[in-house]
Design an enzyme around this catalytic site. Structure first.
Site, PDB file in Angstrom:
ATOM      1  N   GLU A  22       0.821  -1.216   0.000  1.00 44.94           N
ATOM      2  CA  GLU A  22       0.000   0.000   0.000  1.00 44.94           C
ATOM      3  C   GLU A  22       0.852   1.261   0.000  1.00 44.94           C
ATOM      4  O   GLU A  22       0.507   2.253  -0.648  1.00 44.94           O
ATOM      5  CB  GLU A  22      -0.930  -0.013   1.214  1.00 44.94           C
ATOM      6  CG  GLU A  22      -1.987  -1.115   1.164  1.00 44.94           C
ATOM      7  CD  GLU A  22      -2.899  -1.069   2.377  1.00 44.94           C
ATOM      8  OE1 GLU A  22      -2.726  -0.153   3.211  1.00 44.94           O
ATOM      9  OE2 GLU A  22      -3.778  -1.941   2.481  1.00 44.94           O
ATOM     10  N   VAL A  23       1.962   1.257   0.750  1.00 44.89           N
ATOM     11  CA  VAL A  23       2.826   2.437   0.785  1.00 44.89           C
ATOM     12  C   VAL A  23       3.404   2.702  -0.605  1.00 44.89           C
ATOM     13  O   VAL A  23       3.445   3.844  -1.078  1.00 44.89           O
ATOM     14  CB  VAL A  23       3.953   2.254   1.819  1.00 44.89           C
ATOM     15  CG1 VAL A  23       4.908   3.451   1.781  1.00 44.89           C
ATOM     16  CG2 VAL A  23       3.366   2.095   3.217  1.00 44.89           C
ATOM     17  N   GLN A  43       8.249  -9.323  -5.064  1.00 44.21           N
ATOM     18  CA  GLN A  43       7.837 -10.703  -5.329  1.00 44.21           C
ATOM     19  C   GLN A  43       6.328 -10.794  -5.547  1.00 44.21           C
ATOM     20  O   GLN A  43       5.855 -11.610  -6.342  1.00 44.21           O
ATOM     21  CB  GLN A  43       8.272 -11.613  -4.167  1.00 44.21           C
ATOM     22  CG  GLN A  43       9.773 -11.804  -4.053  1.00 44.21           C
ATOM     23  CD  GLN A  43      10.345 -12.635  -5.189  1.00 44.21           C
ATOM     24  OE1 GLN A  43       9.624 -13.177  -6.022  1.00 44.21           O
ATOM     25  NE2 GLN A  43      11.676 -12.732  -5.254  1.00 44.21           N
ATOM     26  N   ASP A 247     -24.241  44.047   6.798  1.00 45.27           N
ATOM     27  CA  ASP A 247     -25.397  44.393   7.618  1.00 45.27           C
ATOM     28  C   ASP A 247     -25.156  43.985   9.066  1.00 45.27           C
ATOM     29  O   ASP A 247     -24.128  43.405   9.407  1.00 45.27           O
ATOM     30  CB  ASP A 247     -26.681  43.766   7.065  1.00 45.27           C
ATOM     31  CG  ASP A 247     -26.603  42.249   6.966  1.00 45.27           C
ATOM     32  OD1 ASP A 247     -26.071  41.622   7.896  1.00 45.27           O
ATOM     33  OD2 ASP A 247     -27.102  41.696   5.965  1.00 45.27           O
ATOM     34  N   LYS A 269     -29.855  47.393   8.612  1.00 44.09           N
ATOM     35  CA  LYS A 269     -31.191  47.907   8.908  1.00 44.09           C
ATOM     36  C   LYS A 269     -31.738  47.165  10.113  1.00 44.09           C
ATOM     37  O   LYS A 269     -31.567  45.950  10.233  1.00 44.09           O
ATOM     38  CB  LYS A 269     -32.126  47.723   7.704  1.00 44.09           C
ATOM     39  CG  LYS A 269     -31.696  48.492   6.473  1.00 44.09           C
ATOM     40  CD  LYS A 269     -32.596  48.223   5.293  1.00 44.09           C
ATOM     41  CE  LYS A 269     -32.282  46.886   4.651  1.00 44.09           C
ATOM     42  NZ  LYS A 269     -30.970  46.867   4.004  1.00 44.09           N
ATOM     43  N   GLY A 301     -26.364  34.919   7.192  1.00 48.39           N
ATOM     44  CA  GLY A 301     -27.065  33.746   6.691  1.00 48.39           C
ATOM     45  C   GLY A 301     -26.823  33.531   5.217  1.00 48.39           C
ATOM     46  O   GLY A 301     -25.695  33.626   4.733  1.00 48.39           O
TER      47      GLY A 301
END
Length: 472
Positions: A22-23, A43, A247, A269, A301
């Site tokens: 895997e490495v 191998q 705002d 506002k 938001g």
């Protein structure tokens, strides 16, 4: 420096990998991206590498390592768990003056792999010289967040245009100023929106001296308060702004992320005390953009959910100003999540309705009969002032007065407060809540006592006395 940073051209060059696990597969994936010709000595092969061999992506020498395998090899990587073999590979490579890397064994490395941010052809490499690989990884992650993915397109287009720019501009200083302007101006903005053809047209106009002093407007959702909920795209746009119109719902923590030398203008506002009219804000967006500035309209938001963002962009579009929209986490999603209140639940609510407490003066009344039905959640924005009327209408149209409700003040912020009670108590709860506040009505509110997670544990009060959970 412990190491000299180099970028190696591996296209069609032979690279030897000793090891078939895997490495080795992880290193081979990097080599494939760089176009290397990969030879593997092992191998046996992992299933992943076996498939690559079957597909013709790697060459496999199914035998033990031999020093002569390094002949005509550009570099070698040892990726086995056999320390004796790894040392032998390094020694053989070192004797032949071939660059070698033994994975996770720095003393046996004549080169090391950095952490990589890939925006090819732009590539950023970060190394701690093997001393703190986790730190290098963290820095890479931060750069991944800050560098737009479209940088690859920008670099590729710049590469194609280098020759043309050089033909038009003999002076190196003149060319440098041209590209500095391009990478920080409208060309870069067009690239970020995926408008690649328009971006190249912009370069042509700049070369011909026809560059228009026209800015742009970016409508950005700031999220409900916690700066960690700001999107990566939103952060990138804010870092490029010349001026930011914001705002009152934008938290100070989010404002702190704006580019330091950008001008900041509050156009907030409040109910009953509108400091700046909507019409004035609309016109200011156009005026600033016509001055050639990159204008960010920062809204709490999401700008398209009760934020009047659509109205502002209509004016901007009518003026012929380029614009873009960066969505944000809306308060109903963010505040309820931080309060441990799911908006929908299989046992309690099959729908959710977003409602604004600020209706148009000439608008029709809400459909209270539909809103009073059970098995749904109501999320009411800017509704604290009208909480009494909301409660009365829902009860009058059939919703039980004992329906669970929550008022979430300053949602997602460190001083968030969650007040729990019943529909009959909604007015009282709303009067106690700090602003901005979100009203949540429905049986899902009862789940707050089980799954609240942010800040202090919820404090359960009786149904008669509303409970207050201070999450500061």
């Amino acid at each position: 420096m412990d190491y000299l940073p180099l970028f190696a051209d591996l296209k069609q060059r032979p690279v030897l990998i000793v090891g078939g696990g895997e490495v080795a597969a992880r290193k081979i994936e990097l080599l494939h991206r760089a176009g290397a010709q990969v030879w593997v000595v092992a191998q046996t092969l992992s299933s992943e590498l076996e498939q690559q061999y079957q597909d013709g992506r790697i060459h496999w020498l199914a035998q033990d390592f031999l020093p002569e395998q390094l002949d005509n090899v550009f570099l070698v990587i040892a990726a086995t768990n056999d320390t004796v073999l790894n040392a032998a590979v390094f020694a053989a490579a070192d004797q032949r003056c071939i660059l070698a890397n033994v994975v996770d064994d720095q003393p046996l490395c004549s080169f090391i792999f950095p952490s990589i941010v890939d925006r090819s052809p732009l590539v950023v490499a970060i190394s701690s010289s093997g001393q703190a690989p986790v730190l290098a990884r963290i820095l890479r992650e931060k750069l991944e967040a800050l560098l737009p993915t479209r940088l690859s397109d920008m670099a590729a287009i710049a590469g194609r245009w280098r020759g043309r720019v050089k033909q038009h501009m003999a002076s190196m200083g003149e060319r440098r100023r041209f590209w500095e302007h391009a990478f920080s101006g409208r060309f870069a903005s067009l690239i970020s929106r995926g408008q690649l053809t328009e971006a190249e047209n912009e370069l042509q106009l700049s070369l011909e001296g026809q560059h228009r002093a026209l800015g742009e407007v970016a409508l950005v959702g700031a999220g409900p308060g916690d700066a960690g909920l700001l999107t990566l795209r939103g952060l990138q746009v804010m870092q490029q702004a010349d001026v930011v119109l914001y705002d009152h719902l934008v938290s100070p923590e989010v404002l702190d992320l704006v580019r330091r030398d950008a001008e900041r203008i509050c156009v907030g506002k409040r109910a009953g005390a509108h400091s700046v009219t909507q019409e004035a804000t609309n016109q200011l967006l156009v005026t600033l953009a016509q001055q050639g500035k990159r204008v960010v309209r920062l809204k709490g938001g999401d700008p398209f959910i009760f934020g009047r963002g659509g109205e502002e962009l209509q004016v901007v579009a009518q003026a012929g100003i380029p614009f873009q929209v960066v969505p944000g986490v809306t308060a109903a999603a963010g505040a309820t999540a931080y309060a441990g209140i799911p908006l929908t639940h299989r046992d309690h609510a099959q729908s959710v309705t977003f409602i604004t407490g600020h209706c148009r003066p000439d608008g029709d009344d809400l459909d209270w009969q539909a809103l009073a039905r059970g098995r749904q959640t109501l999320a009411i924005y800017m509704g604290t002032v009208k909480a009494a009327a909301i409660s009365q209408q829902l009860i009058a149209h059939g919703r039980s007065s004992t329906t669970p409700v929550a008022v979430i003040g300053r949602g997602t912020r460190v001083d968030q407060q969650v007040l729990i009670g019943t529909l009959a108590q909604l007015e009282s709860l709303a009067q106690q809540a700090p602003t901005p506040a979100l009203l949540v009505i429905g049986e899902v509110v009862n789940l707050h006592h089980q799954i609240a997670w942010f800040g202090q544990q919820p404090q359960t009060e009786s149904a008669i006395n509303p409970s207050v959970v201070n999450l500061a």
